[in-house]
Design a protein around this motif. Structure first.
Motif, short mmCIF file in Angstrom:
data_model
loop_
_atom_site.label_atom_id
_atom_site.label_comp_id
_atom_site.label_asym_id
_atom_site.label_seq_id
_atom_site.Cartn_x
_atom_site.Cartn_y
_atom_site.Cartn_z
N GLN A 259 -1.05 28.84 -30.68
CA GLN A 259 -1.47 30.16 -30.26
C GLN A 259 -2.69 30.62 -31.03
O GLN A 259 -3.64 31.18 -30.45
CB GLN A 259 -0.32 31.16 -30.45
N GLN A 260 -2.70 30.37 -32.33
CA GLN A 260 -3.85 30.76 -33.16
C GLN A 260 -5.10 29.99 -32.76
O GLN A 260 -6.20 30.56 -32.66
CB GLN A 260 -3.52 30.50 -34.63
N ALA A 261 -4.96 28.68 -32.50
CA ALA A 261 -6.11 27.87 -32.11
C ALA A 261 -6.67 28.31 -30.77
O ALA A 261 -7.89 28.38 -30.58
CB ALA A 261 -5.71 26.39 -32.05
N ALA A 262 -5.78 28.64 -29.82
CA ALA A 262 -6.23 29.09 -28.50
C ALA A 262 -6.94 30.43 -28.60
O ALA A 262 -8.04 30.61 -28.05
CB ALA A 262 -5.04 29.18 -27.56
N ALA A 263 -6.33 31.38 -29.29
CA ALA A 263 -6.91 32.72 -29.39
C ALA A 263 -8.25 32.68 -30.12
O ALA A 263 -9.18 33.42 -29.78
CB ALA A 263 -5.94 33.64 -30.12
N GLY A 264 -8.36 31.79 -31.12
CA GLY A 264 -9.60 31.71 -31.88
C GLY A 264 -10.79 31.27 -31.06
O GLY A 264 -11.94 31.55 -31.42
N SER A 265 -10.54 30.58 -29.93
CA SER A 265 -11.63 30.14 -29.06
C SER A 265 -11.64 30.86 -27.72
O SER A 265 -12.32 30.43 -26.78
CB SER A 265 -11.51 28.62 -28.83
N GLY A 266 -10.88 31.95 -27.64
CA GLY A 266 -10.93 32.79 -26.45
C GLY A 266 -10.08 32.32 -25.28
O GLY A 266 -10.23 32.83 -24.17
N PHE A 267 -9.17 31.37 -25.50
CA PHE A 267 -8.32 30.89 -24.42
C PHE A 267 -7.03 31.71 -24.32
O PHE A 267 -6.56 32.27 -25.31
CB PHE A 267 -7.96 29.42 -24.63
N ARG A 268 -6.47 31.74 -23.12
CA ARG A 268 -5.14 32.34 -22.91
C ARG A 268 -4.13 31.20 -22.86
O ARG A 268 -4.14 30.39 -21.93
CB ARG A 268 -5.09 33.12 -21.59
N LEU A 269 -3.28 31.11 -23.86
CA LEU A 269 -2.26 30.06 -23.89
C LEU A 269 -1.13 30.48 -22.94
O LEU A 269 -0.32 31.35 -23.27
CB LEU A 269 -1.72 29.86 -25.31
N VAL A 270 -1.10 29.88 -21.76
CA VAL A 270 -0.16 30.33 -20.73
C VAL A 270 1.09 29.47 -20.67
O VAL A 270 2.10 29.89 -20.07
CB VAL A 270 -0.83 30.37 -19.34
N GLU A 271 1.06 28.28 -21.27
CA GLU A 271 2.25 27.42 -21.20
C GLU A 271 2.20 26.37 -22.29
O GLU A 271 1.15 25.80 -22.59
CB GLU A 271 2.31 26.74 -19.83
N VAL A 272 3.36 26.11 -22.89
CA VAL A 272 3.55 24.98 -23.80
C VAL A 272 4.84 24.30 -23.33
O VAL A 272 5.91 24.90 -23.36
CB VAL A 272 3.68 25.41 -25.27
N ALA A 273 4.73 23.04 -22.89
CA ALA A 273 5.88 22.38 -22.28
C ALA A 273 6.06 20.98 -22.86
O ALA A 273 5.08 20.26 -23.08
CB ALA A 273 5.70 22.28 -20.77
N PRO A 274 7.31 20.56 -23.11
CA PRO A 274 7.55 19.15 -23.45
C PRO A 274 7.21 18.27 -22.25
O PRO A 274 7.41 18.66 -21.09
CB PRO A 274 9.06 19.12 -23.73
N GLN A 275 6.72 17.08 -22.52
CA GLN A 275 6.29 16.21 -21.42
C GLN A 275 7.42 15.92 -20.45
O GLN A 275 7.23 15.95 -19.23
CB GLN A 275 5.74 14.89 -21.97
N PHE A 276 8.60 15.61 -20.96
CA PHE A 276 9.69 15.23 -20.06
C PHE A 276 10.06 16.39 -19.13
O PHE A 276 10.27 16.20 -17.93
CB PHE A 276 10.92 14.80 -20.86
N VAL A 277 10.10 17.59 -19.67
CA VAL A 277 10.43 18.77 -18.85
C VAL A 277 9.33 18.99 -17.81
O VAL A 277 9.62 19.27 -16.64
CB VAL A 277 10.59 20.01 -19.75
N ALA A 278 8.06 18.87 -18.23
CA ALA A 278 6.95 19.06 -17.30
C ALA A 278 7.00 18.04 -16.17
O ALA A 278 6.79 18.36 -15.00
CB ALA A 278 5.62 18.96 -18.04
N ALA A 279 7.29 16.78 -16.51
CA ALA A 279 7.35 15.73 -15.49
C ALA A 279 8.54 15.93 -14.55
O ALA A 279 8.42 15.76 -13.33
CB ALA A 279 7.45 14.36 -16.16
#
Length: 269
Positions: free
Chosen positions: A136-156
């Motif tokens: 979240q800190q890395a995304a906000a620091g570059s102006g991005f909106r972190l809309v999702e963080v998903a484990p690969q297996f769940v995403a697949a």
């Protein structure tokens, strides 16, 4: 700003590498690999520092960012709801008890998410809260909106849910590992993970599936549906009668690294 309408970024993060991919809602624009890095040894902190640098190099104010985590960074487990469960608190308690039984500690310090159900077994996942905070800190620091963080297996699994055939199990290949969701009819029975040995052919796959079926107390599936860079020899062929195997194809550049394929896991077609 108008030229960037419909654009977003996807980050695939694993302990041994990461990749940043730009995607678009426009069908004529193909996904573009912006950056990638690999590490000789697993190093989560180095991967996070590199992710922060990549995002800073491709700063886009207001763009959506989706992160897919390799399954080594998360914990996945299956939960059976307690008999007579009527409240969310009952399901959360059952989830925490199962977590403690499997991992030997409470889920404190982990963000737990699940397909909560009081009537059927469900899949739960946990991501370290410290990892989420750093992303979240890395995304906000570059102006991005972190809309999702998903484990690969769940995403697949979510990506291919509508394509799962009756009687089929579902598998994901990534980084030399096969993760399999074993289903008893429409019900999730277990999630099993195993390294893929070098030269693993269809005979290895059939033996592996047979052993996993015995371990979870199920009959061998009618079909295994697999996404990711699985060996082509696993696909069904004439004379193979034990079970069918379907390999989901993708349109990604075959030269892309595993981390880029990780980033694209779960993307809607």
């Amino acid at each position: 700003m108008r030229k960037w309408f419909g654009q977003s970024l996807r980050l695939g993060l694993a302990p041994d590498g990461l990749a940043l991919v730009r995607t678009s809602i426009w069908p004529h624009e193909r996904a573009r690999l912006l950056a990638q890095a690999r590490f000789k040894e697993n190093n989560v902190e180095a991967a996070l520092r590199e992710a922060e640098r990549m995002l800073a190099d491709h700063e886009r104010e207001g763009w959506a960012l989706r992160v897919v985590l390799s399954d080594e960074l998360v914990r996945l487990w299956q939960v059976a709801p307690p008999p007579g469960a009527a409240r969310m608190a009952d399901l959360e308690a059952a989830c925490a008890l199962r977590y403690r039984a499997l991992f030997g500690a409470s889920p404190a310090g982990w963000q737990v998410r699940a397909d909560w159900s009081a009537t059927r077994p469900f899949l739960a996942s946990a991501v370290p809260q410290a990892l989420l905070a750093q992303l979240q800190q890395a995304a906000a620091g570059s102006g991005f909106r972190l809309v999702e963080v998903a484990p690969q297996f769940v995403a697949a699994l979510n990506q291919h849910r509508s394509m799962r055939r009756p009687g089929a199990w579902f598998g994901v290949v990534h980084g030399g590992v096969l993760s399999v969701a074993a289903f008893d009819g429409a019900l999730l029975a277990a999630v099993r993970t195993a390294p893929i040995p070098e030269g693993a052919d269809r005979d290895w796959l059939e033996g592996h599936v047979a052993r996993e079926a015995l371990r979870v107390g199920l009959g061998r599936p009618e079909r295994l549906q697999v996404c990711g860079p699985a060996p082509k020899a696993w696909a069904s062929s004439a004379g193979r009668l034990k079970f069918a195997c379907t390999l989901f194809e993708d349109e990604l550049d075959p030269l892309w690294p595993d981390s880029a394929r990780l980033a694209m896991t779960g993307r809607a077609p």
